[in-house]
Design a protein around this motif. Structure first.
Motif, short mmCIF file in Angstrom:
data_model
loop_
_atom_site.label_atom_id
_atom_site.label_comp_id
_atom_site.label_asym_id
_atom_site.label_seq_id
_atom_site.Cartn_x
_atom_site.Cartn_y
_atom_site.Cartn_z
N LEU A 1 0.88 -1.22 0.06
CA LEU A 1 0.05 -0.15 0.01
C LEU A 1 0.77 1.36 0.02
O LEU A 1 0.56 2.33 -0.76
CB LEU A 1 -0.92 0.04 1.14
CG LEU A 1 -2.12 -1.02 1.34
CD1 LEU A 1 -2.84 -1.07 2.28
CD2 LEU A 1 -3.18 -0.32 0.09
N ARG A 2 1.97 1.08 0.59
CA ARG A 2 3.02 2.29 0.76
C ARG A 2 3.56 2.47 -0.57
O ARG A 2 3.67 3.69 -1.06
CB ARG A 2 3.98 1.78 1.80
CG ARG A 2 4.61 3.09 2.07
CD ARG A 2 5.47 3.28 3.23
NE ARG A 2 6.13 4.47 3.39
CZ ARG A 2 6.20 5.24 4.34
NH1 ARG A 2 5.54 5.15 5.33
NH2 ARG A 2 6.77 6.58 4.15
N LYS A 3 3.86 1.40 -1.43
CA LYS A 3 4.41 1.59 -2.75
C LYS A 3 3.35 2.40 -3.55
O LYS A 3 3.70 3.18 -4.22
CB LYS A 3 4.70 0.39 -3.38
CG LYS A 3 6.13 -0.28 -3.16
CD LYS A 3 6.32 -1.47 -3.93
CE LYS A 3 7.56 -2.29 -3.40
NZ LYS A 3 7.63 -3.54 -4.01
N ILE A 4 2.13 1.80 -3.30
CA ILE A 4 1.14 2.51 -4.24
C ILE A 4 0.65 3.94 -3.91
O ILE A 4 0.89 4.67 -4.74
CB ILE A 4 -0.30 1.77 -4.05
CG1 ILE A 4 -0.29 0.36 -4.38
CG2 ILE A 4 -1.39 2.29 -4.86
CD1 ILE A 4 -1.31 -0.47 -4.36
N ALA A 5 0.86 4.23 -2.72
CA ALA A 5 0.66 5.44 -2.23
C ALA A 5 1.91 6.56 -2.44
O ALA A 5 1.49 7.70 -2.88
CB ALA A 5 0.44 5.68 -0.67
N GLU A 6 3.05 5.86 -2.63
CA GLU A 6 4.02 6.80 -3.09
C GLU A 6 4.37 6.75 -4.51
O GLU A 6 5.55 7.36 -5.10
CB GLU A 6 5.33 6.57 -2.18
CG GLU A 6 4.97 6.88 -0.78
CD GLU A 6 6.31 6.55 0.24
OE1 GLU A 6 6.89 5.58 0.10
OE2 GLU A 6 6.49 7.50 1.13
N GLY A 7 3.62 5.90 -5.18
CA GLY A 7 3.85 5.61 -6.69
C GLY A 7 3.12 6.52 -7.47
O GLY A 7 2.73 7.68 -7.07
N GLY B 1 -4.80 7.93 -3.64
CA GLY B 1 -5.02 8.66 -2.22
C GLY B 1 -5.33 7.64 -1.37
O GLY B 1 -5.11 8.17 -0.24
N SER B 2 -6.14 6.78 -1.68
CA SER B 2 -6.67 5.83 -0.60
C SER B 2 -5.93 5.04 -0.14
O SER B 2 -5.61 4.62 1.26
CB SER B 2 -7.84 4.96 -1.06
OG SER B 2 -8.42 5.50 -2.01
N ALA B 3 -4.43 4.55 -0.63
CA ALA B 3 -3.49 3.88 -0.42
C ALA B 3 -2.93 4.83 0.86
O ALA B 3 -2.52 4.35 1.95
CB ALA B 3 -2.59 3.73 -1.37
N GLN B 4 -2.62 6.14 0.53
CA GLN B 4 -2.17 7.28 1.44
C GLN B 4 -2.93 7.18 2.93
O GLN B 4 -2.44 7.20 3.85
CB GLN B 4 -2.21 8.50 0.92
CG GLN B 4 -1.07 8.61 0.00
CD GLN B 4 -0.92 10.33 -0.53
OE1 GLN B 4 -1.50 10.86 0.62
NE2 GLN B 4 0.06 10.57 -1.39
N ARG B 5 -4.38 7.22 2.57
CA ARG B 5 -5.14 7.24 3.86
C ARG B 5 -5.07 5.88 4.67
O ARG B 5 -5.10 6.03 5.88
CB ARG B 5 -6.59 7.35 3.36
CG ARG B 5 -7.23 8.82 2.98
CD ARG B 5 -8.29 9.12 2.82
NE ARG B 5 -8.89 8.60 1.20
CZ ARG B 5 -8.75 9.43 0.26
NH1 ARG B 5 -7.98 10.61 0.20
NH2 ARG B 5 -9.03 8.91 -0.71
N LEU B 6 -4.86 4.93 3.92
CA LEU B 6 -4.81 3.45 4.70
C LEU B 6 -3.47 3.59 5.44
O LEU B 6 -3.33 3.02 6.57
CB LEU B 6 -4.74 2.46 3.73
CG LEU B 6 -6.30 1.81 3.34
CD1 LEU B 6 -6.35 0.93 2.23
CD2 LEU B 6 -7.00 1.27 4.47
#
Ligand SMILES: *[C@@H]1O[C@H](CO)[C@@H](O)[C@H](O)[C@H]1NC(C)=O
Ligand SMILES: *[C@@H]1O[C@H](CO)[C@@H](O)[C@H](O)[C@H]1NC(C)=O
Length: 366
Positions: A202-208, A282-287
């Motif tokens: 999820l962090r990879k997605i949030a920062e990708g 954005g949701s990955a960041q929120r998660l």
């Protein structure tokens, strides 16, 4: 003539005969039946705009992450074969093994955090759960909360902990559940590794850079028409959607009515398993900001964490800021592969890709 070609010609003739009879019949003589061309069905198959969109190697989203483990070679091979069957590209993400050196460190930190914050205290000033201050912030994630538990001590600023006793007689570390119907269990190595694995992806997605990504576990089966299904499902989600559970196991994800926009989309209530899901950046960041909140991190299995976040959205405490919007596809389009058949307790696929692969026999590579 190949059998396939023969069969399709035969189908066309049957279609013709049927239409001819309808045209001749008295009952239908008043109907203006259009002339049927051979390619009628073919043309219907491309009538919708989505039908003619070129095949997407990432199922129409930015990227598909497949969670793999270097020591689960068989599963990686099987997933690669599945990807060939669907003609899609996978981006592998190495999951955290339960024997990973960080796992016991995290377990000690959970214990330490609970002890220092009186989580299990029976005193009057009972522990009150709070999310980290930053959960509604946007922008760079940085390292916060439980992120620091696996950082080098000097960088994290955390006190050093004694190693766990060789003969561990401390009371067991239990999960904390706020959701209906689930009993506390142990916070063990597998739970921690599973949580860390999904947290990291999820962090990879949030920062990708991908607006939407799909996460798949490595022991799955999927609907044969997955791409087509997603073409309809994703645009039918409300704009504020956060996570779409593509699969779930033994969950009653039909408790709430389907969305008016698509009968297969339900607001998620209590998803179990994390076999496959789509998530926005954005949701990955929120998660990530929620999952690393020290009071919440590794407090329960990751699917129970999702369920808890959903519960807070549905029944928010006073003055709560907007929560997160999870949806489920029902029936699921991604399932655990070993439970996809014969087991009446689990949710099954309509048209299993792996079943087709087995019927077809070994993959030809030349
Ligand atoms: C996963 O781990 C293996 C073995 O440690 C390594 O060779 C591989 O490059 C890693 N893959 C990714 C995507 O990080
Ligand atoms: C499923 O059930 C059928 C009929 O009972 C049986 O023939 C088949 O072997 C079973 N398949 C699996 C995977 O257990």
């Amino acid at each position: 003539m190949s059998f396939r070609r023969f069969a399709s010609l035969a189908m066309v003739s049957i279609c013709f005969l049927a239409v001819y009879h309808i045209r001749q019949g008295d009952l239908n003589s008043h109907l203006d039946v259009p002339t049927v061309h051979e390619d009628y069905r073919q043309r219907l198959g491309t009538a919708r705009e989505a039908d003619t969109r070129p095949h997407s190697k990432t199922l129409g989203v930015g990227r598909i992450y497949a969670i793999g483990f270097p020591d689960r070679v068989l599963q990686q091979e099987e997933m690669t074969r599945l990807a060939c069957a669907l003609d899609i590209d996978l981006t592998w993400h190495n999951g955290t093994n339960y024997r990973d050196e960080n796992v016991p460190i995290i377990i000690e930190r959970v214990r330490w955090w609970r002890d220092t914050h009186g989580v299990h205290s029976t005193a009057k000033n009972k522990f009150k759960f709070e999310w980290s201050d930053d959960i509604h912030e946007e922008g760079p994630l940085g390292l916060q909360g439980a992120d620091l538990w696996t950082e080098p001590l000097a960088a994290s600023g955390l006190p050093e902990l004694p190693p766990p006793p060789v003969q561990d007689r401390r009371p067991p570390l239990h999960t904390i559940y706020g959701e209906d119907g689930f009993l506390p269990d142990r916070v063990d190595a597998k739970l921690v590794a599973h949580w860390k694995t999904h947290y990291d992806v999820l962090r990879k997605i949030a920062e990708g850079k991908d607006e939407v990504a799909i996460v798949l576990e490595d022991d799955i089966d999927v609907e044969w028409m997955l791409e087509n299904r997603l073409k309809r499902l994703l645009p039918a989600l409300p704009s504020e959607w956060d996570v779409l559970m593509l699969g779930h196991c033994s969950s009653k994800e039909t408790d709430l009515n389907p969305l008016p926009s698509n009968p297969f989309l339900h607001p998620s209530t209590n998803p179990r398993c994390t076999t496959g899901y789509a998530v926005t950046r954005g949701s990955a960041q929120r998660l990530v900001r929620r999952l690393r909140t020290p009071a919440f991190a590794f407090s329960r299995p990751i699917d129970r964490a999702f369920a808890h976040i959903i519960e807070l959205q549905r029944r928010p405490p006073k003055n709560a800021k907007p929560g997160m919007h999870f949806f489920s596809v029902y029936p699921p389009v991604v399932v655990h592969r070993y439970t996809s058949r014969n087991d009446t307790q689990v949710e099954r696929l309509e048209d299993s890709t792996r079943e087709r692969m087995e019927l077809e026999g070994p993959m030809h590579t030349d």
